[in-house]
Scaffold this motif. Structure first.
Motif, PDB file in Angstrom:
ATOM      1  N   LEU A  62       0.868  -1.169   0.000  1.00 22.61           N
ATOM      2  CA  LEU A  62       0.000   0.000   0.000  1.00 22.61           C
ATOM      3  C   LEU A  62       0.909   1.225   0.000  1.00 22.61           C
ATOM      4  O   LEU A  62       1.602   1.491   0.977  1.00 22.61           O
ATOM      5  CB  LEU A  62      -0.929   0.002   1.222  1.00 22.61           C
ATOM      6  N   TRP A  63       0.926   1.927  -1.121  1.00 22.55           N
ATOM      7  CA  TRP A  63       1.724   3.140  -1.260  1.00 22.55           C
ATOM      8  C   TRP A  63       0.810   4.336  -1.045  1.00 22.55           C
ATOM      9  O   TRP A  63      -0.218   4.466  -1.699  1.00 22.55           O
ATOM     10  CB  TRP A  63       2.335   3.225  -2.655  1.00 22.55           C
ATOM     11  N   GLU A 111      12.456   2.206  -2.659  1.00 17.08           N
ATOM     12  CA  GLU A 111      12.268   3.281  -3.620  1.00 17.08           C
ATOM     13  C   GLU A 111      10.930   3.085  -4.326  1.00 17.08           C
ATOM     14  O   GLU A 111      10.487   1.955  -4.532  1.00 17.08           O
ATOM     15  CB  GLU A 111      13.394   3.256  -4.663  1.00 17.08           C
ATOM     16  N   VAL A 112      10.306   4.168  -4.728  1.00 21.25           N
ATOM     17  CA  VAL A 112       9.058   4.090  -5.473  1.00 21.25           C
ATOM     18  C   VAL A 112       9.356   3.452  -6.834  1.00 21.25           C
ATOM     19  O   VAL A 112      10.184   3.958  -7.584  1.00 21.25           O
ATOM     20  CB  VAL A 112       8.437   5.492  -5.654  1.00 21.25           C
ATOM     21  N   PRO A 113       8.718   2.312  -7.157  1.00 20.86           N
ATOM     22  CA  PRO A 113       9.053   1.580  -8.384  1.00 20.86           C
ATOM     23  C   PRO A 113       8.323   2.069  -9.635  1.00 20.86           C
ATOM     24  O   PRO A 113       8.328   1.395 -10.652  1.00 20.86           O
ATOM     25  CB  PRO A 113       8.623   0.153  -8.044  1.00 20.86           C
ATOM     26  N   PHE A 114       7.694   3.229  -9.597  1.00 20.49           N
ATOM     27  CA  PHE A 114       6.904   3.709 -10.721  1.00 20.49           C
ATOM     28  C   PHE A 114       6.766   5.218 -10.605  1.00 20.49           C
ATOM     29  O   PHE A 114       7.103   5.808  -9.583  1.00 20.49           O
ATOM     30  CB  PHE A 114       5.517   3.056 -10.721  1.00 20.49           C
ATOM     31  N   ASP A 115       6.258   5.840 -11.638  1.00 23.46           N
ATOM     32  CA  ASP A 115       5.986   7.275 -11.611  1.00 23.46           C
ATOM     33  C   ASP A 115       4.708   7.483 -10.820  1.00 23.46           C
ATOM     34  O   ASP A 115       3.625   7.098 -11.238  1.00 23.46           O
ATOM     35  CB  ASP A 115       5.846   7.797 -13.039  1.00 23.46           C
ATOM     36  N   PHE A 116       4.829   8.093  -9.665  1.00 22.01           N
ATOM     37  CA  PHE A 116       3.733   8.193  -8.708  1.00 22.01           C
ATOM     38  C   PHE A 116       2.947   9.472  -8.954  1.00 22.01           C
ATOM     39  O   PHE A 116       3.402  10.550  -8.649  1.00 22.01           O
ATOM     40  CB  PHE A 116       4.318   8.208  -7.299  1.00 22.01           C
ATOM     41  N   ILE A 120      -2.847   7.169  -3.780  1.00 24.11           N
ATOM     42  CA  ILE A 120      -2.781   5.783  -3.315  1.00 24.11           C
ATOM     43  C   ILE A 120      -2.483   4.864  -4.492  1.00 24.11           C
ATOM     44  O   ILE A 120      -3.072   5.014  -5.562  1.00 24.11           O
ATOM     45  CB  ILE A 120      -4.109   5.358  -2.655  1.00 24.11           C
ATOM     46  N   VAL A 121      -1.585   3.908  -4.263  1.00 24.66           N
ATOM     47  CA  VAL A 121      -1.301   2.860  -5.241  1.00 24.66           C
ATOM     48  C   VAL A 121      -1.221   1.543  -4.491  1.00 24.66           C
ATOM     49  O   VAL A 121      -0.541   1.447  -3.462  1.00 24.66           O
ATOM     50  CB  VAL A 121       0.013   3.120  -6.015  1.00 24.66           C
ATOM     51  N   ILE A 122      -1.928   0.539  -4.989  1.00 33.64           N
ATOM     52  CA  ILE A 122      -1.891  -0.796  -4.390  1.00 33.64           C
ATOM     53  C   ILE A 122      -0.997  -1.672  -5.250  1.00 33.64           C
ATOM     54  O   ILE A 122      -1.218  -1.804  -6.460  1.00 33.64           O
ATOM     55  CB  ILE A 122      -3.311  -1.395  -4.299  1.00 33.64           C
ATOM     56  N   GLY A 123       0.028  -2.247  -4.622  1.00 31.88           N
ATOM     57  CA  GLY A 123       0.914  -3.183  -5.308  1.00 31.88           C
ATOM     58  C   GLY A 123       0.446  -4.603  -5.039  1.00 31.88           C
ATOM     59  O   GLY A 123       0.138  -4.950  -3.900  1.00 31.88           O
ATOM     60  N   TYR A 124       0.379  -5.410  -6.083  1.00 34.19           N
ATOM     61  CA  TYR A 124      -0.108  -6.772  -5.921  1.00 34.19           C
ATOM     62  C   TYR A 124       0.583  -7.704  -6.902  1.00 34.19           C
ATOM     63  O   TYR A 124       1.206  -7.259  -7.862  1.00 34.19           O
ATOM     64  CB  TYR A 124      -1.629  -6.833  -6.087  1.00 34.19           C
ATOM     65  N   TYR A 132       0.630  -2.772 -10.331  1.00 33.24           N
ATOM     66  CA  TYR A 132       0.268  -1.661  -9.464  1.00 33.24           C
ATOM     67  C   TYR A 132      -1.043  -1.053  -9.951  1.00 33.24           C
ATOM     68  O   TYR A 132      -1.236  -0.861 -11.142  1.00 33.24           O
ATOM     69  CB  TYR A 132       1.367  -0.594  -9.459  1.00 33.24           C
ATOM     70  N   LYS A 133      -1.940  -0.757  -8.993  1.00 29.95           N
ATOM     71  CA  LYS A 133      -3.225  -0.146  -9.329  1.00 29.95           C
ATOM     72  C   LYS A 133      -3.334   1.182  -8.596  1.00 29.95           C
ATOM     73  O   LYS A 133      -3.462   1.211  -7.377  1.00 29.95           O
ATOM     74  CB  LYS A 133      -4.376  -1.066  -8.939  1.00 29.95           C
TER      75      LYS A 133
END
Length: 147
Positions: A62-63, A111-116, A120-124, A132-133
């Motif tokens: 959970l980001w 580290e954030v693995p994507f362009d944020f 909220i971003v859910i990693g799964y 990532y969603k």
């Protein structure tokens, strides 16, 4: 000709449809402790319905605002915490950002693995692939003043 089109349409739906989860609602609620130095923070609650079972889907991260937040998963259908669920179960994913105690509720080593761009971003993991969603439609609830 019509049957070939129907078959191609069906195959494309199978290929491109994600079988992960659908977010129903996301809320955030600020809170402030009643005593001096008791803290303040924000609680996040994400309600979702699964499109598959926990054998194929694992909710890992959970980001929140570019921070990896510790989280809990609660299954409303079974009334239990944990990462076990069936297709069409309703889950609640919760996380808290405590302002005065960030060390205990975030993992600052990642580290954030994507362009944020979303709050909220859910990693799964879905069928052994990390995904990532992002989600941006967050409803702010009335702040809590704790005693």
């Amino acid at each position: 000709m019509k049957s070939i089109f129907t078959i191609l349409l069906f195959i494309s739906v199978l290929i491109f449809c994600k079988k992960d989860f659908r977010i129903l609602e996301c809320t955030m609620q600020e809170w402030i402790g009643g005593r001096q130095k008791s803290g303040k923070g924000v609680n996040y609650k994400i309600t979702m319905v699964t499109e598959t079972t926990s054998d194929k889907l694992e909710l890992k991260e959970l980001w929140i605002r570019e921070r990896l937040c510790k989280h809990k998963l609660y299954n409303l259908n079974t009334g239990e915490f944990g990462n076990s669920f069936n297709k069409n179960d309703t889950l609640i994913l919760t996380g808290t950002l405590t302002i005065y105690d960030l060390k205990n509720n975030i993992d600052s080593t990642r580290e954030v693995p994507f362009d944020f761009s979303e709050q909220i971003v859910i990693g799964y993991i879905l069928r052994n692939k990390t995904k990532y969603k992002p989600y941006k439609d967050i409803k702010a609830l009335k702040p809590l003043l704790l005693k």
